[in-house]
Write a protein that holds these residues in place. Structure first.
Motif, short mmCIF file in Angstrom:
data_model
loop_
_atom_site.label_atom_id
_atom_site.label_comp_id
_atom_site.label_asym_id
_atom_site.label_seq_id
_atom_site.Cartn_x
_atom_site.Cartn_y
_atom_site.Cartn_z
N THR A 46 0.83 -1.20 0.00
CA THR A 46 0.00 0.00 0.00
C THR A 46 0.86 1.26 0.00
OG1 THR A 46 -1.77 -1.14 1.19
CG2 THR A 46 -1.80 1.26 1.23
N GLN A 47 1.88 1.27 0.85
CA GLN A 47 2.76 2.43 0.91
C GLN A 47 3.54 2.61 -0.39
OE1 GLN A 47 5.03 3.01 4.57
NE2 GLN A 47 3.71 1.52 5.61
N GLN A 48 3.99 1.48 -0.96
CA GLN A 48 4.72 1.54 -2.23
C GLN A 48 3.84 2.14 -3.33
OE1 GLN A 48 5.15 -2.21 -4.21
NE2 GLN A 48 7.05 -1.62 -5.25
N LEU A 49 2.59 1.71 -3.40
CA LEU A 49 1.69 2.18 -4.46
C LEU A 49 1.30 3.65 -4.26
CD1 LEU A 49 -0.56 -0.97 -4.81
CD2 LEU A 49 0.91 0.00 -6.59
N LEU A 50 1.07 4.06 -3.03
CA LEU A 50 0.74 5.46 -2.78
C LEU A 50 1.88 6.37 -3.24
CD1 LEU A 50 -1.10 5.32 0.66
CD2 LEU A 50 -2.04 6.11 -1.51
N ARG A 51 3.10 5.98 -2.94
CA ARG A 51 4.24 6.78 -3.40
C ARG A 51 4.34 6.75 -4.92
NH1 ARG A 51 6.72 4.36 1.33
NH2 ARG A 51 6.98 5.96 2.94
N MET A 52 4.04 5.61 -5.51
CA MET A 52 4.12 5.46 -6.96
C MET A 52 3.16 6.41 -7.67
SD MET A 52 3.53 1.99 -9.24
CE MET A 52 4.70 1.04 -8.30
N VAL A 53 1.97 6.62 -7.08
CA VAL A 53 0.98 7.50 -7.72
C VAL A 53 1.06 8.93 -7.19
CG1 VAL A 53 -0.58 5.59 -8.22
CG2 VAL A 53 -0.88 6.87 -6.09
N GLY A 54 2.12 9.23 -6.43
CA GLY A 54 2.36 10.60 -6.01
C GLY A 54 1.60 11.05 -4.78
N LEU A 55 1.23 10.11 -3.90
CA LEU A 55 0.53 10.45 -2.66
C LEU A 55 1.33 9.90 -1.49
CD1 LEU A 55 -3.13 9.49 -3.71
CD2 LEU A 55 -2.12 11.78 -3.68
N GLU A 56 1.77 10.78 -0.59
CA GLU A 56 2.56 10.33 0.54
C GLU A 56 1.71 9.54 1.52
OE1 GLU A 56 5.73 10.28 1.42
OE2 GLU A 56 6.14 10.99 -0.62
#
Length: 332
Positions: free
Chosen positions: A114-124
């Protein structure tokens, strides 16, 4: 990767799609475009069995999609829709974790993904993971929807008008970010859109439908400059110049300039230029759109990100019209 073999869908006596046959290659972004009601979304939904074909076969990696339970099929296909469809009573993190939980991933693996994907889409994650969907902007919700579709790392992503609900400014920004992300993750993408400019910008190949039938399958340039029938030719008439600008790259322009007397200055000759950069695979439209008034020349970079030539603004414009003329001559 994905193959449709004479696929038809009827609702009573009314045909939604008729005898669709085409292949979608692994790792490409494939667009479904056409007139309103032509069967774009029906075709997309048949790929993950949200709609059942009346006849024909759909294969993924050579295997008929009917050979496995629909739930198993869908767990290997991400799905992004126009209105996002986030669960309002779930947090952002819980929304993204929906499919991994169905797959019985452990909590640590889910949290890391989840954390990896949020960073991937530009959301901390620290800022957005615990927010509710109604605390997000439309663009942020669309990013979460994409992250949810990618959560279980499916090889295929289906996208049904994913930017349709966004305002024009947000749409352009989010689309650019998503386009770059999709190129980086190397998934097979099937995109439905009514926005032809969006299709030309994002897709490697397109399938143009009309009244449920395939009119032409090919690259944006092939559909634009080598239409197979009058319908294909007329479909792009209203914004043809913009689409031509989107389908001709700075690499095309550089090639035609290098074969003429108007040769740009080459870095291989030891020339060091300055000015805004443009990649060889950038469309002329993107360079034109981002043009800086004070820029008199552009530095062209090749696929290995090495500078190869310096081209003046006048040369770029002249080269575009020459490439355009050459492509139209081939069409004739």
């Amino acid at each position: 990767m994905i193959e449709l073999q004479k696929v038809s869908k009827y609702y009573g006596q009314k045909a939604a799609v008729v005898d669709l046959s085409f292949k979608i290659e692994e790792g490409e972004i494939f667009g479904l475009i056409g007139t309103s009601g032509c069967g774009k979304t029906t075709t997309l939904k048949m790929i993950n069995r949200l709609v059942t074909p009346s006849s024909g076969h759909i294969l993924i990696n050579g295997e008929d999609i009917n050979s496995q339970p629909s739930e198993t099929l869908r767990r290997h296909i991400g799905y992004v829709i126009q209105n996002v469809g986030l669960f309002p009573h779930y947090t952002v993190q819980q929304n993204i974790a929906t499919v991994p939980r169905l797959l019985q991933w452990d909590d640590q693996r889910i949290s890391e993904r989840t954390q990896q994907l949020l960073r991937m889409v530009g959301l901390e994650p620290e800022t957005f993971a615990r927010r509710a969907p109604d605390e997000l902007s439309g663009g942020q919700q669309q990013r979460v929807g994409l992250a949810r579709a990618l959560a279980a790392d499916p090889p295929i992503i289906l996208m049904d008008e994913p930017f349709g609900a966004l305002d024009p400014i947000t749409k352009q920004q989010v689309r650019g970010e998503v386009k770059q992300l999709l190129k980086n993750i190397q998934k097979t993408i099937v995109l439905v859109t009514h926005d032809v400019g969006e299709a030309f910008d994002m897709c490697d190949r397109l399938c143009l439908l009309d009244q449920g039938k395939v009119q032409q399958v090919g690259t944006p340039r092939e559909l634009l400059f080598n239409p197979q029938n009058d319908f294909v030719d007329s479909f792009f008439k209203s914004n043809r110049l913009q689409l031509e600008m989107m389908s001709i790259t700075t690499g095309d322009i550089l090639e035609i300039l290098q074969s003429s007397a108007d040769t740009p200055r080459s870095f291989s000759e030891g020339f060091e230029g300055n000015g805004p950069r443009a990649a060889a695979n950038d469309s002329f439209f993107s360079v034109f759109q981002d043009a800086k008034p004070e820029a008199h020349s552009y530095v062209i970079y090749d696929k290995e990100d090495q500078p190869v030539a310096s081209v003046t603004s006048e040369q770029l414009l002249s080269g575009f019209y020459r490439v355009r003329h050459k492509l139209k001559e081939k069409q004739g």
